[in-house]
Scaffold this motif. Structure first.
Motif, PDB file in Angstrom:
ATOM      1  N   GLU A  72      13.993  33.733  10.641  1.00 59.03           N
ATOM      2  CA  GLU A  72      13.838  32.560   9.775  1.00 59.03           C
ATOM      3  C   GLU A  72      12.617  31.738  10.197  1.00 59.03           C
ATOM      4  N   GLN A  73      12.010  31.087   9.220  1.00 57.88           N
ATOM      5  CA  GLN A  73      10.818  30.261   9.390  1.00 57.88           C
ATOM      6  C   GLN A  73       9.554  31.077   9.647  1.00 57.88           C
ATOM      7  N   TRP A  74       9.678  32.411   9.747  1.00 56.99           N
ATOM      8  CA  TRP A  74       8.505  33.259   9.870  1.00 56.99           C
ATOM      9  C   TRP A  74       8.044  33.634   8.460  1.00 56.99           C
ATOM     10  N   SER A  75       6.758  33.886   8.283  1.00 57.70           N
ATOM     11  CA  SER A  75       6.252  34.275   6.968  1.00 57.70           C
ATOM     12  C   SER A  75       5.345  35.491   7.114  1.00 57.70           C
ATOM     13  N   TYR A  76       5.170  36.204   5.999  1.00 61.24           N
ATOM     14  CA  TYR A  76       4.336  37.401   6.027  1.00 61.24           C
ATOM     15  C   TYR A  76       3.659  37.589   4.681  1.00 61.24           C
ATOM     16  N   ILE A 100      -0.114  44.034   7.101  1.00 63.05           N
ATOM     17  CA  ILE A 100       0.875  42.962   7.019  1.00 63.05           C
ATOM     18  C   ILE A 100       0.414  41.829   7.919  1.00 63.05           C
ATOM     19  N   ASN A 101       0.234  40.649   7.363  1.00 62.04           N
ATOM     20  CA  ASN A 101      -0.087  39.447   8.141  1.00 62.04           C
ATOM     21  C   ASN A 101       1.195  38.679   8.408  1.00 62.04           C
ATOM     22  N   VAL A 102       1.538  38.513   9.663  1.00 65.77           N
ATOM     23  CA  VAL A 102       2.749  37.805  10.063  1.00 65.77           C
ATOM     24  C   VAL A 102       2.358  36.511  10.768  1.00 65.77           C
TER      25      VAL A 102
END
Length: 385
Positions: A72-76, A100-102
């Motif tokens: 949670e709170q991570w984005s990609y 993929i940019n994380v």
């Protein structure tokens, strides 16, 4: 005859099977690959993963890509060829790149995190590749203020310029007010691209560089001085402590051994005075040069116009000759003498009172006497008439 035809057909089939591997005929064979299956990062960093998805079949495959089980709170973001990605078409026995940019959030605990990259074709075949991320430190939601060179040293008349970096480790853009808590009498200014500012703006998880220009007062004593610098908003603030080391100060005084700065002088005549140049600072002064500003047609000469060095607290005397103009009339004249050394200067104004020459005085007396004698003669000669 039939047996021969059957044997020939079987031979042809065996040759064809040997020419094409079994995987070429597989239905829905796909595979994912990345060299970065375990990465160590710090909070707030962005990670760019490069992936390959391979089609191991003899047919074109439509493959969808997705990310699952991301904390949670991570984005990609999925990207291929500069475009956001949902699905790829891959030729038989070839592969296609995607990335993929994380984004790791700022507020995150230290530890190991993982997520899955999933490739799925339209036949329902699924390939899953787990990826692991190690967050090496506890995340923060704060501002950081740092300087690569927070300590500087110099003389009291120096100007000190510190390079300071502000990092906004919050989730929003922030406008920071800049303040300094310097000792009394010290000057502190903040500059961006050479312009004075009182605040700076930094985007989320971005840095902003600025200069802190520090000027000590002229009378400052040698020693270590602390100058705290702060950058603050309503919700966050940070400080960095800058240190200035003053090794000494330059100061010089010009006078005479007695302190007397006035003399009498006769027009056209010379007057010799002893000039006293004193180092009142705390460091040696090298190459002290003497110069003068005098009235028109006056001259000032020094026995030596350069003093190699004057140690702190020491006085050097120089014989100085002042010659008044022969046309100077009675009155007061100013002769300014200046001493210039490395980092400082001293000046004294001498009041020179011009007196008329005694010769002219006697000439005046003689003229008066002649006039009186003439009047007496005239009275004696013509008075009886």
């Amino acid at each position: 005859m039939r047996k021969k035809r059957f044997a020939l057909l079987m031979a042809v089939m065996l040759v064809m099977v040997g020419a094409f591997p079994a995987s070429s005929f597989a239905v829905g064979g796909i595979e994912l690959y990345t060299p970065y299956t375990g990465i160590a990062v710090t909070p707030g960093e962005s990670i760019n993963y490069s992936f390959e998805v391979m089609n191991e079949t003899a047919e074109i495959q439509q493959v969808s890509i997705e990310v699952a089980n991301l904390p949670e709170q991570w984005s990609y973001e999925l990207i291929s060829g500069g475009w956001q990605l949902h699905e790829l078409a891959i030729k038989p026995n070839e592969f296609t790149d995607f990335s993929i940019n994380v984004d790791v959030p700022l507020e995150v605990e230290k530890g190991t995190y993982s997520f899955d990259v999933i490739a799925r074709n339209r036949s329902g075949v699924v390939e899953t590749l787990p990826v692991q991320i190690d967050v090496t430190e506890e995340g923060t939601f704060r501002t950081e203020l740092t300087s690569e060179q927070p300590n500087m040293e110099g003389h009291a008349d120096s100007t000190f310029t510190y390079k300071v970096t502000l990092r906004n480790r919050t989730a929003e853009e922030q406008r920071y007010a800049l303040k300094a808590n310097a000792p009394e009498g010290w000057g502190v200014s903040f500059q961006v691209d050479g312009e004075n500012v009182t605040s700076v703006t930094a985007e989320s998880n971005a840095t902003k560089d600025f200069d802190v220009v520090v000027t000590p007062p002229p009378e400052v004593e040698a020693g270590d001085y602390s100058i705290p610098i702060s950058a603050s908003t309503n919700s966050t603030n940070a400080e960095v402590n800058l240190e200035t080391v003053i090794t000494g100060n330059y100061a010089m005084e010009v006078s005479t051994p007695s302190g007397k700065l006035s003399e009498d002088i006769t027009a056209g005549r010379e007057k010799t005075i002893q000039l006293a140049v004193t180092n009142t600072g705390s460091v040696p002064i090298n190459d002290v040069k003497l110069s003068a500003q005098q009235p028109v047609d006056w001259t000032v000469t020094f026995a030596q116009d350069t003093i190699p060095v004057i140690e702190p607290g020491q006085t050097e005397t120089v014989q100085t000759t002042i010659q008044a103009s022969k046309d100077a009339i009675a009155g007061d004249y100013i002769v300014s003498i200046e001493a210039n050394g490395a980092g400082t200067a001293g000046k004294a104004d001498f009041r020179m009172q011009v007196e008329t020459s005694l010769l002219w005085g006697w000439i005046g007396v003689l003229i008066i006497a002649c006039v009186l004698a003439g009047i007496y003669y005239m009275m004696r000669k013509y008075g009886r008439r």
